[in-house]
Design a protein around this motif. Structure first.
Motif, PDB file in Angstrom:
ATOM      1  N   ASP A 133      15.354  -4.725  -8.040  1.00  0.00           N
ATOM      2  CA  ASP A 133      16.176  -3.522  -8.156  1.00  0.00           C
ATOM      3  C   ASP A 133      16.429  -2.813  -6.811  1.00  0.00           C
ATOM      4  O   ASP A 133      16.908  -1.680  -6.784  1.00  0.00           O
ATOM      5  N   GLY A 134      16.095  -3.477  -5.709  1.00  0.00           N
ATOM      6  CA  GLY A 134      16.483  -2.939  -4.405  1.00  0.00           C
ATOM      7  C   GLY A 134      15.614  -1.808  -3.860  1.00  0.00           C
ATOM      8  O   GLY A 134      15.761  -1.418  -2.718  1.00  0.00           O
ATOM      9  N   ILE A 135      14.696  -1.279  -4.658  1.00  0.00           N
ATOM     10  CA  ILE A 135      13.823  -0.206  -4.146  1.00  0.00           C
ATOM     11  C   ILE A 135      12.620  -0.877  -3.490  1.00  0.00           C
ATOM     12  O   ILE A 135      12.153  -1.909  -3.963  1.00  0.00           O
ATOM     13  N   ASN A 136      12.080  -0.273  -2.423  1.00  0.00           N
ATOM     14  CA  ASN A 136      10.866  -0.823  -1.847  1.00  0.00           C
ATOM     15  C   ASN A 136      10.061   0.270  -1.138  1.00  0.00           C
ATOM     16  O   ASN A 136      10.273   0.561   0.029  1.00  0.00           O
ATOM     17  N   TYR A 137       9.146   0.854  -1.855  1.00  0.00           N
ATOM     18  CA  TYR A 137       8.336   1.937  -1.299  1.00  0.00           C
ATOM     19  C   TYR A 137       7.365   1.440  -0.231  1.00  0.00           C
ATOM     20  O   TYR A 137       6.976   2.166   0.660  1.00  0.00           O
ATOM     21  N   LEU A 138       6.964   0.173  -0.370  1.00  0.00           N
ATOM     22  CA  LEU A 138       5.975  -0.349   0.578  1.00  0.00           C
ATOM     23  C   LEU A 138       6.533  -0.413   2.011  1.00  0.00           C
ATOM     24  O   LEU A 138       5.787  -0.347   2.968  1.00  0.00           O
ATOM     25  N   GLN A 139       7.856  -0.529   2.107  1.00  0.00           N
ATOM     26  CA  GLN A 139       8.481  -0.591   3.434  1.00  0.00           C
ATOM     27  C   GLN A 139       8.719   0.805   4.001  1.00  0.00           C
ATOM     28  O   GLN A 139       9.151   0.940   5.128  1.00  0.00           O
TER      29      GLN A 139
END
Ligand code: ASP
Length: 481
Positions: A133-139
């Protein structure tokens, strides 16, 4: 008390069981209830299961053999499977509509959802799953510290719930070939299938095969076997009658045990458990009640005009009450068969064939619950599943409900496979575990009601439905008193 119909006595037993559990947990007697009352509930389920396995075997053999010619058997078998499939997919679709409308997973506070999302991303990267889904909190550097903390926490949490055994199931599933489910249906040792309660699909396969072969041997050889099988069936049905006479007491013990095990000596715990998962539970419950009180009666109204709304529930209530108390469609099967034959007026040949298969392969309640659970868990982890992924949920929930054994919590275990199929963490079943038993009771009622509905449709289509049963309307458990 003698004149009260048995299903009312069962309902009274259920109410007393719950009241007893509340009282015993308030007074600190839970250990007494679990040690001295609950075992009778287990005895009850054992007795019903003891009857269910041979009943499935003999009733399918007798059903297949008595239908007579292979052509009508093939037509009926095909129709049965097709209608079962349609009701299952309809139930899942309704579940998806409800969970996407009410969004129970989004009612959890934002901070917890972000934390959940981070822990999901940590898990997904450890498993090599790509985030769709294109979200990436880890980055995102803002969340780096938080991510470190959650990473440590997740490890300990996973250990605490010790889900390793269940996760193994998912891993094994990944390793097998696509045709493995088909291979699993064909037993290499029938006595092994019989002695392992879970191998119902193998028993069904053997029974259909045996019944078909009976149709192809000379009549003088087949007749004594069919007669013997029919007589053995009668014996098992008598056993059901006897066991059911004591059902109100057994049901009391069963519910007292289930609620006491949940509450311990602190009844407030049950309330707490439900508070956290209340929107999820309500969504599942709403869907299941819709199935029972609106969808199935509507299907009956459209396809089988002669069974009235109230009449259907009057006929099926002993089986529904039992499904609710035992959480097992297999344990309920003997009573479902009696209700469908004697109260709904479905011909024995149809009931004996359609219901045992339905108890194993048709679980509308289970599949609907799985669909809602998967989307709920995704929502609470801030994951938006694509339409394609939701369609995968439809397919795997259908297959998982076919593969689920008709016993308590089977649906929860199979949920692992549905979660796995869309790349979500199977360990999340631990989140919904606390409310599972109660929801299991309701979904088992749906499973049993669905089987009964389909058997009435098939019987009506074959002109083998006689409602109300003219000669013997009140035979089963005093339904019309
Ligand atoms: N308890 C259910 C049944 O026996 C299966 C499940 O949903 O766990 O029908």
């Amino acid at each position: 008390m003698k004149n009260i119909a048995l299903h009312w006595k069962i309902i009274i037993g259920m109410i007393f069981g719950i009241l007893w559990a509340l009282l015993s947990s308030t007074l600190g007697w839970s250990a007494f209830t679990i040690n001295w009352i609950d075992p009778f509930g287990i005895i009850f389920i054992n007795l019903l299961k003891l009857i269910a396995v041979p009943l499935v075997l003999f009733s399918i053999i007798s059903g297949v053999a008595n239908i007579g010619d292979p052509a009508s058997l093939g037509r009926m078998g095909g129709k049965t499977l097709l209608i079962y499939l349609i009701t299952t997919v309809a139930a899942i679709s309704l579940g998806l509509v409800l969970v996407n409308t009410f969004k129970p997973g989004k009612l959890i506070d934002e901070q917890s959802r972000i934390d959940n999302r981070i822990s999901y991303e940590i898990w997904a990267s450890s498993q090599g799953y790509e985030l769709k889904d294109g979200i990436n909190y880890l980055q995102d550097p803002i969340f780096l510290q938080r991510a470190q903390k959650i990473s440590d926490l997740t490890k300990t949490e996973l250990k605490e719930v010790s889900l390793n055994d269940r996760l193994d199931v998912a891993k094994k599933r990944k390793e097998i070939t696509p045709l493995q489910p088909l291979v699993d249906i064909v037993p290499d040792n029938f006595f092994y299938s019989l002695s392992n309660n879970g191998l119902m699909l193998q028993i069904i396969f053997f029974a259909i095969f045996f019944g078909i072969c009976l149709l192809f041997i000379p009549n003088d050889k087949a007749k004594p076997v069919i007669k013997l099988v029919d007589s053995i069936m009668e014996v098992f049905l008598k056993m059901v009658d006897f066991v059911m006479q004591a059902a109100p007491f057994f049901v009391f013990a069963l519910l007292a045990g289930v609620v006491s095990k949940m509450a311990g000596d602190d009844i407030g715990k049950v309330v707490e458990i439900f508070k956290g998962l209340s929107w999820y539970s309500l969504t599942v419950l709403f869907g299941l009640l819709l199935m029972i009180f609106i969808i199935y009666p509507l299907i009956l109204k459209i396809f089988v005009k002669k069974i009235p709304y109230k009449g259907f529930f009057k006929a099926m209530s002993p089986a529904q009450a039992l499904a609710f108390s035992t959480s097992s469609s297999a344990a309920t099967l003997p009573v479902t068969m009696e209700c469908v034959e004697n109260n709904l007026g479905v011909d024995k040949k149809i009931a004996g064939f359609v219901l045992p298969i339905g108890a194993t392969v048709n679980m509308d309640g289970t599949s609907m619950y799985q669909a809602i659970a998967v989307i709920f868990l995704a929502q609470m982890h801030m994951i938006d599943l694509t339409l394609g992924q939701q369609l995968v949920v439809v397919a795997t929930a259908t297959l998982a409900s076919i593969g689920s054994a008709a016993v308590p919590s089977a649906g929860l275990v199979m949920l692992i496979i549905v979660l796995d199929s869309v790349g979500l963490n199977p360990a999340w079943i631990a989140i919904i575990f606390p409310v599972d038993r109660i929801l299991d009771m309701f979904r088992t009622v749906v499973n049993v009601t669905g089987d009964a509905t389909v058997s009435a449709i098939i019987a009506d289509g074959e002109s083998m439905l006689k409602y109300p049963k003219a000669n013997n309307p009140s035979k089963t458990f005093g339904v019309d008193s």
